[in-house]
Design a protein around this motif. Sequence first.
Motif, PDB file in Angstrom:
ATOM      1  N   GLY A 118      -2.873 -64.329 -54.761  1.00  0.00           N
ATOM      2  CA  GLY A 118      -2.729 -62.975 -55.294  1.00  0.00           C
ATOM      3  C   GLY A 118      -1.477 -62.299 -54.785  1.00  0.00           C
ATOM      4  N   CYS A 119      -1.217 -61.141 -55.316  1.00  0.00           N
ATOM      5  CA  CYS A 119      -0.054 -60.355 -54.903  1.00  0.00           C
ATOM      6  C   CYS A 119      -0.525 -59.137 -54.123  1.00  0.00           C
ATOM      7  N   PRO A 120       0.250 -58.735 -53.111  1.00  0.00           N
ATOM      8  CA  PRO A 120      -0.151 -57.541 -52.357  1.00  0.00           C
ATOM      9  C   PRO A 120      -0.091 -56.292 -53.244  1.00  0.00           C
ATOM     10  N   ARG A 121      -0.790 -55.296 -52.794  1.00  0.00           N
ATOM     11  CA  ARG A 121      -0.809 -54.031 -53.535  1.00  0.00           C
ATOM     12  C   ARG A 121       0.610 -53.465 -53.582  1.00  0.00           C
ATOM     13  N   PRO A 122       1.145 -53.180 -54.775  1.00  0.00           N
ATOM     14  CA  PRO A 122       2.527 -52.673 -54.827  1.00  0.00           C
ATOM     15  C   PRO A 122       2.630 -51.253 -54.255  1.00  0.00           C
ATOM     16  N   SER A 123       3.820 -50.935 -53.799  1.00  0.00           N
ATOM     17  CA  SER A 123       4.026 -49.614 -53.200  1.00  0.00           C
ATOM     18  C   SER A 123       3.793 -48.514 -54.238  1.00  0.00           C
ATOM     19  N   VAL A 124       3.412 -47.361 -53.741  1.00  0.00           N
ATOM     20  CA  VAL A 124       3.106 -46.213 -54.609  1.00  0.00           C
ATOM     21  C   VAL A 124       4.408 -45.677 -55.216  1.00  0.00           C
ATOM     22  N   VAL A 125       4.361 -45.326 -56.487  1.00  0.00           N
ATOM     23  CA  VAL A 125       5.537 -44.760 -57.167  1.00  0.00           C
ATOM     24  C   VAL A 125       5.396 -43.245 -57.192  1.00  0.00           C
ATOM     25  N   PRO A 126       6.237 -42.520 -56.441  1.00  0.00           N
ATOM     26  CA  PRO A 126       6.125 -41.060 -56.492  1.00  0.00           C
ATOM     27  C   PRO A 126       6.429 -40.529 -57.899  1.00  0.00           C
ATOM     28  N   HIS A 127       5.684 -39.567 -58.340  1.00  0.00           N
ATOM     29  CA  HIS A 127       5.802 -38.924 -59.661  1.00  0.00           C
ATOM     30  C   HIS A 127       5.539 -39.895 -60.808  1.00  0.00           C
ATOM     31  N   GLY A 128       4.841 -40.993 -60.488  1.00  0.00           N
ATOM     32  CA  GLY A 128       4.513 -41.949 -61.539  1.00  0.00           C
ATOM     33  C   GLY A 128       3.140 -42.531 -61.299  1.00  0.00           C
ATOM     34  N   ARG A 129       2.663 -43.332 -62.236  1.00  0.00           N
ATOM     35  CA  ARG A 129       1.359 -43.981 -62.049  1.00  0.00           C
ATOM     36  C   ARG A 129       1.342 -45.338 -62.732  1.00  0.00           C
ATOM     37  N   GLY A 130       0.616 -46.286 -62.102  1.00  0.00           N
ATOM     38  CA  GLY A 130       0.414 -47.594 -62.699  1.00  0.00           C
ATOM     39  C   GLY A 130      -1.044 -47.729 -63.068  1.00  0.00           C
ATOM     40  N   ASN A 131      -1.363 -48.679 -63.951  1.00  0.00           N
ATOM     41  CA  ASN A 131      -2.774 -48.809 -64.334  1.00  0.00           C
ATOM     42  C   ASN A 131      -3.496 -49.737 -63.350  1.00  0.00           C
ATOM     43  N   LEU A 132      -3.490 -49.339 -62.096  1.00  0.00           N
ATOM     44  CA  LEU A 132      -4.220 -50.066 -61.050  1.00  0.00           C
ATOM     45  C   LEU A 132      -5.660 -49.582 -61.087  1.00  0.00           C
ATOM     46  N   THR A 133      -6.494 -50.346 -61.763  1.00  0.00           N
ATOM     47  CA  THR A 133      -7.866 -49.881 -61.976  1.00  0.00           C
ATOM     48  C   THR A 133      -8.670 -49.838 -60.682  1.00  0.00           C
ATOM     49  N   GLU A 134      -8.553 -50.922 -59.894  1.00  0.00           N
ATOM     50  CA  GLU A 134      -9.299 -50.946 -58.627  1.00  0.00           C
ATOM     51  C   GLU A 134      -8.445 -50.284 -57.555  1.00  0.00           C
ATOM     52  N   THR A 135      -8.761 -49.049 -57.272  1.00  0.00           N
ATOM     53  CA  THR A 135      -7.887 -48.240 -56.420  1.00  0.00           C
ATOM     54  C   THR A 135      -7.835 -48.711 -54.977  1.00  0.00           C
ATOM     55  N   ASN A 136      -8.957 -49.265 -54.453  1.00  0.00           N
ATOM     56  CA  ASN A 136      -8.934 -49.649 -53.032  1.00  0.00           C
ATOM     57  C   ASN A 136      -8.686 -51.147 -52.838  1.00  0.00           C
ATOM     58  N   ARG A 137      -8.134 -51.781 -53.847  1.00  0.00           N
ATOM     59  CA  ARG A 137      -7.926 -53.219 -53.797  1.00  0.00           C
ATOM     60  C   ARG A 137      -6.664 -53.553 -53.004  1.00  0.00           C
ATOM     61  N   GLY A 138      -6.766 -54.586 -52.130  1.00  0.00           N
ATOM     62  CA  GLY A 138      -5.631 -54.994 -51.294  1.00  0.00           C
ATOM     63  C   GLY A 138      -4.715 -55.967 -51.972  1.00  0.00           C
ATOM     64  N   SER A 139      -5.260 -56.862 -52.803  1.00  0.00           N
ATOM     65  CA  SER A 139      -4.407 -57.849 -53.478  1.00  0.00           C
ATOM     66  C   SER A 139      -4.848 -58.034 -54.926  1.00  0.00           C
ATOM     67  N   PHE A 140      -3.910 -58.487 -55.736  1.00  0.00           N
ATOM     68  CA  PHE A 140      -4.163 -58.624 -57.172  1.00  0.00           C
ATOM     69  C   PHE A 140      -3.999 -60.084 -57.571  1.00  0.00           C
ATOM     70  N   PRO A 141      -4.884 -60.611 -58.412  1.00  0.00           N
ATOM     71  CA  PRO A 141      -4.790 -62.024 -58.781  1.00  0.00           C
ATOM     72  C   PRO A 141      -3.511 -62.346 -59.565  1.00  0.00           C
ATOM     73  N   VAL A 142      -3.110 -63.639 -59.454  1.00  0.00           N
ATOM     74  CA  VAL A 142      -1.929 -64.119 -60.183  1.00  0.00           C
ATOM     75  C   VAL A 142      -2.123 -63.829 -61.675  1.00  0.00           C
ATOM     76  N   GLY A 143      -1.074 -63.346 -62.302  1.00  0.00           N
ATOM     77  CA  GLY A 143      -1.142 -63.053 -63.735  1.00  0.00           C
ATOM     78  C   GLY A 143      -1.472 -61.598 -64.041  1.00  0.00           C
ATOM     79  N   THR A 144      -1.847 -60.829 -63.006  1.00  0.00           N
ATOM     80  CA  THR A 144      -2.155 -59.412 -63.235  1.00  0.00           C
ATOM     81  C   THR A 144      -0.899 -58.693 -63.715  1.00  0.00           C
ATOM     82  N   GLN A 145      -1.065 -57.872 -64.727  1.00  0.00           N
ATOM     83  CA  GLN A 145       0.052 -57.059 -65.217  1.00  0.00           C
ATOM     84  C   GLN A 145      -0.239 -55.610 -64.896  1.00  0.00           C
ATOM     85  N   LEU A 146       0.768 -54.947 -64.399  1.00  0.00           N
ATOM     86  CA  LEU A 146       0.620 -53.515 -64.139  1.00  0.00           C
ATOM     87  C   LEU A 146       1.665 -52.777 -64.962  1.00  0.00           C
TER      88      LEU A 146
END
Length: 220
Positions: free
Chosen positions: A37-65
């Motif tokens: 998996g990939c680590p949780r990407p850094s927060v984008v100030p004044h922006g938002r990503g569709n990170l559905t699981e907010t407290n998730r530490g890593s994202f599986p391969v192939g996840t698109q944000l």
Amino acid sequence: MCNGMVACETRASLAHSLAATSLLLLLGMLPTGQASGCPRPSVVPHGRGNLTETNRGSFPVGTQLQYSCDPGYTLDGYSIITCTVSGHWSYDPPRCNKNDVCQPPSEPENGGYNCHPPPCHRLTQGTVIEYFCDEGYILKGGYQFRTCDNGEWKSPMQISCHPVQGEEQQSQLPMPALPIVASTASSVTFILLLVVLFVLLQPKLKSFHHTSSQTFILFS
Ligand SMILES: *[C@@H]1O[C@H](CO)[C@@H](O)[C@H](O)[C@H]1NC(C)=O
């Protein structure tokens, strides 16, 4: 313990290779564990990503944000990032930079706006738009303008054009104006009347004064 030098050496090398293999296996497992998996990407100030699981530490391969920026901010970079097999995101998360360009506001019905400085195609910081109405219409609330400030229009109130007829009766000749006009006219007439009376009565007053003094002389 050992049956000769050769047997002893074979056993020792076997132990060595066993240790080496297990070490290699361990080392081999470590990176595969990270690549899941990939680590949780850094927060984008004044922006938002569709990170559905907010407290998730890593994202599986192939996840698109997918990222988007708040109103008044422009996305710089890639809006979509993907978690690759190597355990890294395909790109760094984008940045959201403050806009100094305003979006063209909607034109009022039966009217429009002028831009200062013209033309209206690039509404940069400090651009002033001045509203106008088509012939036969009048701006609600009088003169209206807006200034582009940090990518936003100040005073977000609704601007609208109203037909002149209904508005004219209310604003151009308001009800309190009638008594004022009437009282001014009557006072002017009254003063004029006084002047006329004074002019007309003056000789009569003089003669009255005259006669009274004559009577006084007569009686004395
Ligand atoms: C985020 O949005 C993208 C594009 O709409 C979509 O492909 C992706 O599955 C979404 N990811 C999550 C975690 O919801």
